[in-house]
Write a protein that holds these residues in place. Structure first.
Motif, PDB file in Angstrom:
ATOM      1  N   HIS A 212      45.492  38.896  50.638  1.00 17.03           N
ATOM      2  CA  HIS A 212      45.065  38.798  49.240  1.00 17.03           C
ATOM      3  C   HIS A 212      45.593  39.989  48.434  1.00 17.03           C
ATOM      4  O   HIS A 212      45.674  41.109  48.916  1.00 17.03           O
ATOM      5  CB  HIS A 212      43.539  38.755  49.176  1.00 17.03           C
TER       6      HIS A 212
ATOM      7  N   ALA B 176      44.233  41.708  46.199  1.00 16.33           N
ATOM      8  CA  ALA B 176      43.267  42.799  46.071  1.00 16.33           C
ATOM      9  C   ALA B 176      43.305  43.722  47.285  1.00 16.33           C
ATOM     10  O   ALA B 176      43.100  44.935  47.154  1.00 16.33           O
ATOM     11  CB  ALA B 176      41.861  42.239  45.886  1.00 16.33           C
TER      12      ALA B 176
ATOM     13  N   GLN C 123      46.365  45.835  46.967  1.00 13.52           N
ATOM     14  CA  GLN C 123      46.076  46.855  45.957  1.00 13.52           C
ATOM     15  C   GLN C 123      45.248  47.991  46.567  1.00 13.52           C
ATOM     16  O   GLN C 123      45.557  49.171  46.365  1.00 13.52           O
ATOM     17  CB  GLN C 123      45.307  46.230  44.789  1.00 13.52           C
TER      18      GLN C 123
ATOM     19  N   LEU D 214      36.252  47.129  42.848  1.00 12.63           N
ATOM     20  CA  LEU D 214      36.962  46.102  42.070  1.00 12.63           C
ATOM     21  C   LEU D 214      37.769  45.157  42.958  1.00 12.63           C
ATOM     22  O   LEU D 214      37.782  43.940  42.701  1.00 12.63           O
ATOM     23  CB  LEU D 214      37.840  46.758  41.008  1.00 12.63           C
ATOM     24  N   PRO D 215      38.451  45.662  43.994  1.00 14.71           N
ATOM     25  CA  PRO D 215      39.085  44.715  44.917  1.00 14.71           C
ATOM     26  C   PRO D 215      38.098  43.726  45.526  1.00 14.71           C
ATOM     27  O   PRO D 215      38.412  42.538  45.665  1.00 14.71           O
ATOM     28  CB  PRO D 215      39.707  45.631  45.983  1.00 14.71           C
TER      29      PRO D 215
ATOM     30  N   SER E  17      37.202  41.033  43.018  1.00 14.76           N
ATOM     31  CA  SER E  17      38.318  40.104  42.833  1.00 14.76           C
ATOM     32  C   SER E  17      38.475  39.182  44.032  1.00 14.76           C
ATOM     33  O   SER E  17      38.719  37.976  43.887  1.00 14.76           O
ATOM     34  CB  SER E  17      39.606  40.905  42.612  1.00 14.76           C
TER      35      SER E  17
ATOM     36  N   ASP F 183      37.236  34.485  45.683  1.00 13.24           N
ATOM     37  CA  ASP F 183      38.390  33.728  46.193  1.00 13.24           C
ATOM     38  C   ASP F 183      38.195  33.385  47.661  1.00 13.24           C
ATOM     39  O   ASP F 183      38.556  32.289  48.114  1.00 13.24           O
ATOM     40  CB  ASP F 183      39.679  34.531  46.026  1.00 13.24           C
TER      41      ASP F 183
END
Length: 199
Positions: free
Chosen positions: A53, A55, A58, A172-173, A176, A180
């Motif tokens: 993913h 995220a 990231q 935040l990851p 996100s 999903d």
């Protein structure tokens, strides 16, 4: 994802609590009972999806003391932390009730678990520490547990030394990724119902 998220997924999919943890323990999948195998396969699919993913990519690339190569291990544990922090967003079951349900489900299949998982379930029977995974202390203990038993464990020390900022980096990851992930799991279960197999 670590233990708590896999247990949440087990509850949502009505699959084996133990089976959904088996991906983190050494097992011979060919020897597993059908219900445990389904949980094990779901665990594998979840881990692959999370790892790929955006995220997660990231999170692993964020600047920090710890090496990027080992950031995914820390992410898994930090994701459990944030799932517990945002629990009411993802579940209508009170946290303490869920933790008891998870323990009951794990104890039911304790004797079909590998030795290290049996020991973990026994420790939960003495004190249900699942909700503690949503505390900084719980994250630290989880990392120290990995450090003790893993031959590359010393590489996690840099993350522990800077733990609170690292946990915040995962917030935040998580927000996100987790919606999903739940959508992905829902689609995988629909496919499994259609094909009678979670292959």
């Amino acid at each position: 994802m670590n233990y708590f998220a896999h247990l949440h997924i087990a509850s949502l999919t009505h699959t084996s609590w133990v089976g959904n943890l088996l991906g983190d323990f050494p097992v011979d999948a060919a020897q597993l009972d059908a219900d445990l195998l389904m949980g094990w396969r779901l665990h594998q699919k979840v881990d692959v999806m999370v790892d790929q993913h955006d995220a997660s990519v990231q999170f692993r690339s964020m600047p920090r003391k710890g090496r990027r190569r080992f950031a995914g291990i820390v992410q898994d544990i930090a994701m459990d932390y944030w799932l517990i922090q945002y629990w009411e967003r993802f579940s209508q079951t009170p946290l303490d009730v869920f933790c008891q349900q998870a323990l009951t489900g794990l104890v039911r299949d304790k004797e079909r678990s590998p030795e290290r998982l049996k020991n973990m379930i026994s420790s939960l029977e003495k004190e249900n520490w699942l909700s503690n995974l949503g505390t900084v202390d719980g994250v630290e203990k989880a990392l120290f547990s990995i450090m003790r038993r893993w031959r590359h464990g010393e590489h996690l020390k840099a993350f522990v030394d800077d733990l609170e900022p690292v946990i915040e980096q995962a917030r935040l990851p998580f927000l996100s990724l987790y919606p999903d992930l739940l959508a992905f799991v829902n689609e995988e279960m629909k496919k499994a119902e259609a094909t009678h197999s979670l292959g």
